[in-house]
Design a protein around this motif. Structure first.
Motif, PDB file in Angstrom:
ATOM      1  N   LEU A 207       0.823  -1.204   0.000  1.00  0.00           N
ATOM      2  CA  LEU A 207       0.000   0.000   0.000  1.00  0.00           C
ATOM      3  C   LEU A 207       0.861   1.260   0.000  1.00  0.00           C
ATOM      4  CD1 LEU A 207      -2.769  -1.036   2.569  1.00  0.00           C
ATOM      5  CD2 LEU A 207      -2.936  -0.991   0.073  1.00  0.00           C
ATOM      6  N   LEU A 208       1.949   1.235   0.763  1.00  0.00           N
ATOM      7  CA  LEU A 208       2.809   2.419   0.847  1.00  0.00           C
ATOM      8  C   LEU A 208       3.567   2.664  -0.449  1.00  0.00           C
ATOM      9  CD1 LEU A 208       4.036   4.675   2.622  1.00  0.00           C
ATOM     10  CD2 LEU A 208       5.802   3.039   3.293  1.00  0.00           C
ATOM     11  N   LEU A 209       4.210   1.626  -0.974  1.00  0.00           N
ATOM     12  CA  LEU A 209       5.074   1.816  -2.142  1.00  0.00           C
ATOM     13  C   LEU A 209       4.270   1.977  -3.428  1.00  0.00           C
ATOM     14  CD1 LEU A 209       7.959  -0.677  -1.310  1.00  0.00           C
ATOM     15  CD2 LEU A 209       7.900   1.808  -1.001  1.00  0.00           C
ATOM     16  N   TYR A 210       3.209   1.193  -3.600  1.00  0.00           N
ATOM     17  CA  TYR A 210       2.410   1.405  -4.805  1.00  0.00           C
ATOM     18  C   TYR A 210       1.747   2.776  -4.762  1.00  0.00           C
ATOM     19  CZ  TYR A 210      -0.994   1.372  -8.432  1.00  0.00           C
ATOM     20  OH  TYR A 210      -1.735   1.745  -9.530  1.00  0.00           O
ATOM     21  N   GLY A 211       1.259   3.170  -3.581  1.00  0.00           N
ATOM     22  CA  GLY A 211       0.661   4.493  -3.467  1.00  0.00           C
ATOM     23  C   GLY A 211       1.633   5.591  -3.852  1.00  0.00           C
ATOM     24  N   ALA A 212       2.894   5.454  -3.420  1.00  0.00           N
ATOM     25  CA  ALA A 212       3.904   6.467  -3.758  1.00  0.00           C
ATOM     26  C   ALA A 212       4.198   6.484  -5.251  1.00  0.00           C
ATOM     27  CB  ALA A 212       5.183   6.196  -2.968  1.00  0.00           C
ATOM     28  N   ALA A 213       4.315   5.281  -5.853  1.00  0.00           N
ATOM     29  CA  ALA A 213       4.599   5.211  -7.286  1.00  0.00           C
ATOM     30  C   ALA A 213       3.445   5.783  -8.095  1.00  0.00           C
ATOM     31  CB  ALA A 213       4.863   3.759  -7.685  1.00  0.00           C
ATOM     32  N   ARG A 214       2.229   5.430  -7.725  1.00  0.00           N
ATOM     33  CA  ARG A 214       1.072   5.926  -8.467  1.00  0.00           C
ATOM     34  C   ARG A 214       0.934   7.434  -8.306  1.00  0.00           C
ATOM     35  NH1 ARG A 214      -3.809   3.770 -10.453  1.00  0.00           N
ATOM     36  NH2 ARG A 214      -4.866   5.480 -11.513  1.00  0.00           N
ATOM     37  N   PHE A 215       1.187   7.938  -7.101  1.00  0.00           N
ATOM     38  CA  PHE A 215       1.119   9.378  -6.859  1.00  0.00           C
ATOM     39  C   PHE A 215       2.058  10.121  -7.799  1.00  0.00           C
ATOM     40  CE2 PHE A 215       2.120  13.359  -4.745  1.00  0.00           C
ATOM     41  CZ  PHE A 215       0.892  13.772  -4.243  1.00  0.00           C
ATOM     42  N   ALA A 216       3.281   9.585  -7.975  1.00  0.00           N
ATOM     43  CA  ALA A 216       4.262  10.241  -8.836  1.00  0.00           C
ATOM     44  C   ALA A 216       3.880  10.161 -10.310  1.00  0.00           C
ATOM     45  CB  ALA A 216       5.637   9.607  -8.613  1.00  0.00           C
ATOM     46  N   VAL A 217       3.437   8.981 -10.753  1.00  0.00           N
ATOM     47  CA  VAL A 217       3.091   8.800 -12.169  1.00  0.00           C
ATOM     48  C   VAL A 217       1.910   9.686 -12.561  1.00  0.00           C
ATOM     49  CG1 VAL A 217       2.178   7.140 -13.856  1.00  0.00           C
ATOM     50  CG2 VAL A 217       4.037   6.471 -12.316  1.00  0.00           C
ATOM     51  N   GLU A 218       1.015   9.936 -11.617  1.00  0.00           N
ATOM     52  CA  GLU A 218      -0.175  10.735 -11.922  1.00  0.00           C
ATOM     53  C   GLU A 218       0.169  12.134 -12.421  1.00  0.00           C
ATOM     54  OE1 GLU A 218      -3.828  10.215 -11.543  1.00  0.00           O
ATOM     55  OE2 GLU A 218      -2.941   8.276 -12.027  1.00  0.00           O
ATOM     56  N   PHE A 219       1.317  12.672 -12.024  1.00  0.00           N
ATOM     57  CA  PHE A 219       1.705  14.003 -12.495  1.00  0.00           C
ATOM     58  C   PHE A 219       1.986  14.013 -13.994  1.00  0.00           C
ATOM     59  CE2 PHE A 219       2.896  14.670  -7.959  1.00  0.00           C
ATOM     60  CZ  PHE A 219       2.122  15.800  -7.732  1.00  0.00           C
ATOM     61  N   LEU A 220       2.263  12.846 -14.580  1.00  0.00           N
ATOM     62  CA  LEU A 220       2.592  12.759 -15.998  1.00  0.00           C
ATOM     63  C   LEU A 220       1.446  12.188 -16.824  1.00  0.00           C
ATOM     64  CD1 LEU A 220       6.204  11.295 -15.622  1.00  0.00           C
ATOM     65  CD2 LEU A 220       5.538  13.698 -15.920  1.00  0.00           C
ATOM     66  N   ARG A 221       0.316  11.983 -16.220  1.00  0.00           N
ATOM     67  CA  ARG A 221      -0.805  11.323 -16.876  1.00  0.00           C
ATOM     68  C   ARG A 221      -1.911  12.315 -17.208  1.00  0.00           C
ATOM     69  NH1 ARG A 221      -3.712   5.936 -14.347  1.00  0.00           N
ATOM     70  NH2 ARG A 221      -5.616   6.000 -15.585  1.00  0.00           N
ATOM     71  N   TYR A 222      -2.574  12.098 -18.340  1.00  0.00           N
ATOM     72  CA  TYR A 222      -3.702  12.944 -18.719  1.00  0.00           C
ATOM     73  C   TYR A 222      -4.895  12.643 -17.817  1.00  0.00           C
ATOM     74  CZ  TYR A 222      -7.923  14.406 -21.080  1.00  0.00           C
ATOM     75  OH  TYR A 222      -9.144  14.952 -21.351  1.00  0.00           O
ATOM     76  N   HIS A 223      -5.625  13.710 -17.414  1.00  0.00           N
ATOM     77  CA  HIS A 223      -6.831  13.540 -16.609  1.00  0.00           C
ATOM     78  C   HIS A 223      -7.954  14.399 -17.168  1.00  0.00           C
ATOM     79  CE1 HIS A 223      -3.518  12.673 -13.725  1.00  0.00           C
ATOM     80  NE2 HIS A 223      -4.302  11.660 -13.420  1.00  0.00           N
ATOM     81  N   SER A 224      -9.138  13.854 -17.124  1.00  0.00           N
ATOM     82  CA  SER A 224     -10.307  14.668 -17.441  1.00  0.00           C
ATOM     83  C   SER A 224     -10.584  15.586 -16.253  1.00  0.00           C
ATOM     84  CB  SER A 224     -11.524  13.770 -17.696  1.00  0.00           C
ATOM     85  OG  SER A 224     -11.869  13.055 -16.523  1.00  0.00           O
TER      86      SER A 224
END
Length: 266
Positions: A207-224
């Motif tokens: 939960l900690l490490l995946y959450g951190a990785a996903r948090f970082a990747v989200e800055f480079l991802r397109y969002h509606s």
């Protein structure tokens, strides 16, 4: 990049579906092996794995529909459209529902939740890593435009028609970023499970490490616009913070944490 793996007459087999299925099977195989090492019954692991897989698929689709509720309310037929069925949904919706189903199943069958969750965490990480390759093949979950040399340009009109990915524009391959993070996380969790000192440790690290990785990747991802919180964070980043906090609690703050005797460690 390759949305359709095989065409046989009118039948089309999407690459996304094949890779997601491969991820589910591989993840369940890992969980079964770790469960046997933890002296869990094989049928209990397999049955729970099926429940979790179904919950993951349903939860991801429901989260997508809720996020895009205005669109689906105005276009109810799209609930059963090809684009909705082939879309990956929202992973966190599937993960949250799978955790809830896991809590229900383990309580109903008198299984220790944290011990069981530890068994499944490495397989979930590996299955998700494979599933993200399916996202890449379909074009969904795409990144922001980039000038970096590893930017990926999608060109298949089928991908644009089904998931909306822009064509002819170099994009961050956020699917591959997350897939790589999932693969590395699997290797760490698999080793961690064999050396864990208390129940819930492997789940906490996941939960900690995946959450951190996903948090970082989200800055480079397109969002509606519907996926943004407070205008600068995505809803996935909000969930990442919450799950990361739970992971930290499991690892360092949970009261009455019992150390496993060395002889009983996997």
């Amino acid at each position: 990049m390759l949305p359709i793996l095989l065409r046989i007459g009118p039948l089309e087999i999407p690459t996304y579906g094949v890779l997601v299925a491969a991820g589910l099977i591989t993840g369940l195989s890992v969980a079964s092996r770790l469960g046997a090492r933890d002296e869990m019954k094989k049928d209990e692991v397999l049955n729970l794995g099926i429940y979790l897989a179904l919950a993951g698929i349903l939860g991801s689709k429901l989260a997508l529909i809720l996020q895009e509720s205005d669109y689906y309310f105005s276009n109810p037929r799209q609930l059963f459209s090809l684009s909705t069925l082939q879309s990956g949904g929202i992973f966190y919706g599937g993960l949250i529902l799978a955790i809830l189903v896991g809590l229900w199943y383990t309580r109903r069958n008198d299984l220790p939740f944290l011990k069981t969750a530890d068994v499944f965490a490495p397989g979930i990480a590996l299955g998700h890593a494979i599933g993200r390759l399916g996202c890449f093949s379909a074009g969904c979950c795409w990144g922001l435009p980039t000038t970096l040399p590893w930017g990926v340009t999608f060109t298949d009109p089928h991908s644009h028609a089904t998931v909306g990915v822009p064509l002819g524009v170099p994009l961050h391959p956020t699917q591959l970023y997350e897939s790589a993070a999932g693969g590395i996380l699997f290797l760490f969790l698999y080793r961690q499970q064999r050396q864990k000192q208390f129940e819930g440790q492997t789940l906490g690290w996941y939960l900690l490490l995946y959450g951190a990785a996903r948090f970082a990747v989200e800055f480079l991802r397109y969002h509606s616009p519907e996926a943004m919180l407070l205008g600068f964070l995505s809803d996935a980043q909000g969930v990442s913070l919450a799950l990361g906090g739970i992971g930290a609690w499991l690892l360092w703050l949970r009261p009455h944490r019992r150390e496993l005797p060395a002889a009983s460690r996997p």
